[in-house]
Design an enzyme around this catalytic site. Structure first.
Site, PDB file in Angstrom:
ATOM      1  CD  GLU A   1      -2.211   5.259   4.557  1.00 16.05           C
ATOM      2  OE1 GLU A   1      -1.977   5.455   5.759  1.00 16.05           O
ATOM      3  OE2 GLU A   1      -2.552   6.157   3.781  1.00 16.05           O
TER       4      GLU A   1
ATOM      5  CB  THR B   1      -0.922   0.016   1.248  1.00 15.87           C
ATOM      6  OG1 THR B   1      -1.426   1.350   1.434  1.00 15.87           O
ATOM      7  CG2 THR B   1      -0.176  -0.375   2.517  1.00 15.87           C
TER       8      THR B   1
ATOM      9  CE  LYS C   1      -2.067  -4.421   4.035  1.00 18.20           C
ATOM     10  NZ  LYS C   1      -2.404  -5.440   3.036  1.00 18.20           N
TER      11      LYS C   1
ATOM     12  CE1 TYR D   1      -3.827  -1.849   5.967  1.00 15.62           C
ATOM     13  CE2 TYR D   1      -2.912   0.264   5.265  1.00 15.62           C
ATOM     14  CZ  TYR D   1      -3.477  -0.950   4.955  1.00 15.62           C
ATOM     15  OH  TYR D   1      -3.691  -1.295   3.638  1.00 15.62           O
TER      16      TYR D   1
HETATM   17  P1  NDP Z   1     -11.451  -4.696   2.477  1.00 18.22           P
HETATM   18  O1  NDP Z   1     -11.354  -4.177   3.855  1.00 18.22           O
HETATM   19  O2  NDP Z   1     -12.638  -4.362   1.634  1.00 18.22           O
HETATM   20  O3  NDP Z   1     -11.365  -6.308   2.524  1.00 18.22           O
HETATM   21  C1  NDP Z   1     -10.505  -6.958   3.418  1.00 18.22           C
HETATM   22  C2  NDP Z   1     -10.705  -8.455   3.295  1.00 18.22           C
HETATM   23  O4  NDP Z   1      -9.845  -9.122   4.212  1.00 18.22           O
HETATM   24  C3  NDP Z   1     -12.126  -8.938   3.610  1.00 18.22           C
HETATM   25  O5  NDP Z   1     -12.444 -10.004   2.755  1.00 18.22           O
HETATM   26  C4  NDP Z   1     -11.983  -9.447   5.047  1.00 18.22           C
HETATM   27  O6  NDP Z   1     -12.942 -10.401   5.398  1.00 18.22           O
HETATM   28  C5  NDP Z   1     -10.603 -10.074   4.957  1.00 18.22           C
HETATM   29  N1  NDP Z   1      -9.979 -10.299   6.257  1.00 18.22           N
HETATM   30  C6  NDP Z   1      -9.794  -9.405   7.250  1.00 18.22           C
HETATM   31  N2  NDP Z   1      -9.161  -9.982   8.298  1.00 18.22           N
HETATM   32  C7  NDP Z   1      -8.945 -11.271   7.941  1.00 18.22           C
HETATM   33  C8  NDP Z   1      -8.347 -12.379   8.587  1.00 18.22           C
HETATM   34  N3  NDP Z   1      -7.873 -12.297   9.830  1.00 18.22           N
HETATM   35  N4  NDP Z   1      -8.285 -13.559   7.923  1.00 18.22           N
HETATM   36  C9  NDP Z   1      -8.789 -13.687   6.678  1.00 18.22           C
HETATM   37  N5  NDP Z   1      -9.398 -12.669   6.024  1.00 18.22           N
HETATM   38  C10 NDP Z   1      -9.464 -11.483   6.644  1.00 18.22           C
HETATM   39  O7  NDP Z   1     -10.113  -4.285   1.723  1.00 18.22           O
HETATM   40  P2  NDP Z   1      -9.870  -3.891   0.183  1.00 18.22           P
HETATM   41  O8  NDP Z   1     -10.534  -4.883  -0.668  1.00 18.22           O
HETATM   42  O9  NDP Z   1     -10.114  -2.461   0.011  1.00 18.22           O
HETATM   43  O10 NDP Z   1      -8.286  -4.076   0.084  1.00 18.22           O
HETATM   44  C11 NDP Z   1      -7.694  -5.335  -0.249  1.00 18.22           C
HETATM   45  C12 NDP Z   1      -6.261  -5.360   0.245  1.00 18.22           C
HETATM   46  O11 NDP Z   1      -5.513  -4.338  -0.379  1.00 18.22           O
HETATM   47  C13 NDP Z   1      -6.089  -5.127   1.749  1.00 18.22           C
HETATM   48  O12 NDP Z   1      -4.986  -5.914   2.155  1.00 18.22           O
HETATM   49  C14 NDP Z   1      -5.738  -3.663   1.866  1.00 18.22           C
HETATM   50  O13 NDP Z   1      -5.000  -3.423   3.027  1.00 18.22           O
HETATM   51  C15 NDP Z   1      -4.924  -3.476   0.600  1.00 18.22           C
HETATM   52  N6  NDP Z   1      -4.945  -2.158   0.007  1.00 18.22           N
HETATM   53  C16 NDP Z   1      -6.135  -1.553  -0.290  1.00 18.22           C
HETATM   54  C17 NDP Z   1      -6.163  -0.352  -0.945  1.00 18.22           C
HETATM   55  C18 NDP Z   1      -7.452   0.336  -1.276  1.00 18.22           C
HETATM   56  O14 NDP Z   1      -7.403   1.531  -1.608  1.00 18.22           O
HETATM   57  N7  NDP Z   1      -8.583  -0.351  -1.258  1.00 18.22           N
HETATM   58  C19 NDP Z   1      -4.908   0.324  -1.349  1.00 18.22           C
HETATM   59  C20 NDP Z   1      -3.717  -0.442  -1.028  1.00 18.22           C
HETATM   60  C21 NDP Z   1      -3.757  -1.625  -0.387  1.00 18.22           C
HETATM   61  P3  NDP Z   1     -14.403  -9.972   6.014  1.00 18.22           P
HETATM   62  O15 NDP Z   1     -15.235  -9.612   4.807  1.00 18.22           O
HETATM   63  O16 NDP Z   1     -14.842 -11.187   6.708  1.00 18.22           O
HETATM   64  O17 NDP Z   1     -14.157  -8.791   6.902  1.00 18.22           O
HETATM   65  P1  GDR Z   2      -6.801   5.613   3.855  1.00 16.24           P
HETATM   66  O1  GDR Z   2      -8.336   5.748   3.461  1.00 16.24           O
HETATM   67  O2  GDR Z   2      -6.551   5.911   5.281  1.00 16.24           O
HETATM   68  O3  GDR Z   2      -6.050   6.421   2.837  1.00 16.24           O
HETATM   69  O4  GDR Z   2      -6.548   4.046   3.653  1.00 16.24           O
HETATM   70  P2  GDR Z   2      -9.549   6.504   4.152  1.00 16.24           P
HETATM   71  O5  GDR Z   2     -10.577   6.624   3.102  1.00 16.24           O
HETATM   72  O6  GDR Z   2      -9.932   5.881   5.441  1.00 16.24           O
HETATM   73  O7  GDR Z   2      -8.922   7.951   4.490  1.00 16.24           O
HETATM   74  C1  GDR Z   2      -8.432   8.805   3.477  1.00 16.24           C
HETATM   75  C2  GDR Z   2      -8.159  10.183   4.069  1.00 16.24           C
HETATM   76  O8  GDR Z   2      -9.399  10.798   4.398  1.00 16.24           O
HETATM   77  C3  GDR Z   2      -9.279  11.392   5.684  1.00 16.24           C
HETATM   78  N1  GDR Z   2     -10.603  11.514   6.302  1.00 16.24           N
HETATM   79  C4  GDR Z   2     -11.392  10.491   6.682  1.00 16.24           C
HETATM   80  N2  GDR Z   2     -11.227   9.152   6.588  1.00 16.24           N
HETATM   81  C5  GDR Z   2     -12.229   8.355   7.042  1.00 16.24           C
HETATM   82  N3  GDR Z   2     -12.117   7.025   6.927  1.00 16.24           N
HETATM   83  N4  GDR Z   2     -13.358   8.876   7.613  1.00 16.24           N
HETATM   84  C6  GDR Z   2     -13.558  10.224   7.748  1.00 16.24           C
HETATM   85  O9  GDR Z   2     -14.581  10.668   8.253  1.00 16.24           O
HETATM   86  C7  GDR Z   2     -12.533  11.068   7.235  1.00 16.24           C
HETATM   87  N5  GDR Z   2     -12.398  12.418   7.170  1.00 16.24           N
HETATM   88  C8  GDR Z   2     -11.229  12.669   6.595  1.00 16.24           C
HETATM   89  C9  GDR Z   2      -8.346  10.462   6.443  1.00 16.24           C
HETATM   90  O10 GDR Z   2      -7.812  11.122   7.588  1.00 16.24           O
HETATM   91  C10 GDR Z   2      -7.329  10.159   5.353  1.00 16.24           C
HETATM   92  O11 GDR Z   2      -6.364  11.163   5.299  1.00 16.24           O
HETATM   93  C11 GDR Z   2      -7.098   3.361   2.538  1.00 16.24           C
HETATM   94  C12 GDR Z   2      -7.325   1.898   2.962  1.00 16.24           C
HETATM   95  O12 GDR Z   2      -8.006   1.238   1.931  1.00 16.24           O
HETATM   96  C13 GDR Z   2      -6.006   1.204   3.204  1.00 16.24           C
HETATM   97  O13 GDR Z   2      -6.249  -0.176   3.415  1.00 16.24           O
HETATM   98  C14 GDR Z   2      -5.121   1.394   1.980  1.00 16.24           C
HETATM   99  O14 GDR Z   2      -3.875   0.776   2.202  1.00 16.24           O
HETATM  100  C15 GDR Z   2      -4.952   2.859   1.665  1.00 16.24           C
HETATM  101  O15 GDR Z   2      -6.226   3.430   1.445  1.00 16.24           O
HETATM  102  C16 GDR Z   2      -4.109   3.083   0.420  1.00 16.24           C
END
Ligand code: NDP
Ligand code: GDR
Length: 363
Positions: A135, A133, A161, A157
């Protein structure tokens, strides 16, 4: 005869897992997904591709498991013998990771190690994708961020990662695994979890529009993110595992915008333009025409340490994988707001007709 490829996905019930499962099924893969036992259904995002296990031509198989359970991981890898493993499972919420730091490390850091070690110990020949990520860049050292930019994690987090990133590199170098890190910048969609900021905004806009919510409370409006469209990003994951050799790639749009801008565009798209007043935590967003207070900052959403600015340089992915983001942030806002307007409208209609429905049911 070409033999069918088999893929194993952790995190298949999440945003990315559901899009990746769709993509792989379209490509003719046999897809195996690990799901967690839950007291209520947690498979809404993959219901449309779910197949009854009694169906003869079944292509999607679900297995109970958890990244905290080593023997479960080994057993599944040994049994399925996947050609490709995509490790998408994680406690993926940055703010929540401050509340559950140890658990986040267990899943996001050690969970990755468990999987890699299971591959090594079982001797199964497979390719491995790690969901790394942006992050990890955390405190800004340089922009735009590329594969050489130093990391400086700013949350439990991100620190977890970072371990997962390096243990993936280490198993690649030590044991010759085809293991790649996708350093993905934020990617969003109508399937994004409702507590991430984009979806929180688009859902609130729809609910305010339909009169079931009064106001949207947000944290830091000045944070800037490089937001892309999730279905395009899972394509990049697949491309990484089709490459001859393993490597690490930044996947991003190359553009950055603030939470405030995203918010304004979302309200505007729903016909509720806002104007901003005040400074810092007193900042408020009012409906430009009616003067209604629509957005307020609640410091409860601030993070102990924040990532202020992310903007990725995806040129390596373009050059080596032929991958490029297509959907810009304004289009993304439209896709998400339109989806949520439809979702809330159906919910309201059903409730008015006397049905006691919860939102998930019409999502
Ligand atoms: P989500 O939070 O939507 O999905 C996370 C998934 O992980 C769910 O299927 C959840 O299951 C599962 N999970 C959580 N804990 C466990 C565990 N202990 N054992 C097995 N499965 C588990 O994430 P995203 O789809 O958005 O992201 C996918 C991956 O990419 C994550 O690793 C995230 O950190 C990473 N990532 C995401 C980005 C983004 O912008 N979306 C950017 C960069 C990286 P359940 O449904 O049961 O909760
Ligand atoms: P992020 O996503 O932390 O970048 O992680 P998120 O959407 O939670 O926050 C993005 C930015 O928005 C600001 N923010 C808020 N965020 C949330 N959730 N709720 C609020 O009310 C709010 N107001 C402002 C946050 O402070 C932050 O700066 C996501 C996840 O998908 C990670 O798993 C992944 O690795 C990164 O994106 C890339």
């Amino acid at each position: 005869m070409v033999t069918k490829k088999t893929a194993l996905l952790t995190g298949i019930t999440g945003q990315d897992g559901s899009y990746l499962a769709e993509l792989l099924l379209e490509k003719g893969y046999e897809v195996h997904g690990i799901i967690r036992r839950s007291s209520s259904f947690n498979t809404q995002r993959i219901e449309h591709v779910y197949e009854d296990p009694h169906t003869e031509a079944q292509q999607l198989f679900l297995h109970y498991g958890d990244l905290t359970d080593s023997s479960n991981m080994s057993r599944l890898i040994e049994k399925i013998e996947p050609d490709e493993i995509y490790n998408l499972a994680a406690q993926s919420h940055v703010k929540v990771s401050f509340e559950v730091p140890e658990y986040t490390a267990q899943v996001d850091a050690l969970g990755t190690l468990r999987l890699l070690d299971a591959i090594k110990e079982t001797g199964v020949t497979t390719k491995f994708y790690q969901a790394s990520t942006s992050e990890m860049y955390g405190k800004v050292a340089e922009t735009p961020q590329n594969e050489q930019t130093p990391f400086y994690p700013r949350s439990p987090y991100a620190a977890a990662k970072l371990y997962a990133y390096w243990i993936t590199v280490n198993y690649r170098e030590a044991y010759g695994l085809h293991a790649s890190n996708g350093i993905l910048f934020n990617h969003e969609s109508p399937r994004r979890g409702k507590t991430f900021v984009t979806r929180k905004i688009t859902r609130a806009v729809a609910r305010i529009k339909h009169g079931v919510q009064e106001r949207l409370y947000l944290g830091n409006l000045d944070a800037r993110r490089d937001w892309g469209y999730a279905p395009e990003y899972v394509e990049a994951m697949w491309l990484m595992l089709q490459a001859d050799g393993p490597d690490d790639y930044v996947i991003a749009t190359g553009e950055t915008y603030s939470v405030r801008e995203f918010t304004a565009w979302a309200f505007e798209h729903a016909g509720m333009p806002i104007r901003w007043e005040g400074e810092g935590v007193d900042e408020k967003g009012y409906h430009a025409e009616t003067g209604d207070l629509l957005v307020e900052v609640d410091p409860a959403y601030f993070r102990p340490t924040e990532v202020d600015l992310l903007i990725g340089d995806p040129s390596k992915a373009k050059e080596k994988l032929g991958w490029e983001a297509e959907t810009d942030v304004k289009k993304l806002v439209e896709i998400m707001v339109d989806h949520d307007l439809g979702m809330v409208s159906r919910l309201v209609t059903l409730r008015e007709a006397g049905y006691d429905v919860i939102e998930q049911g019409v999502d």
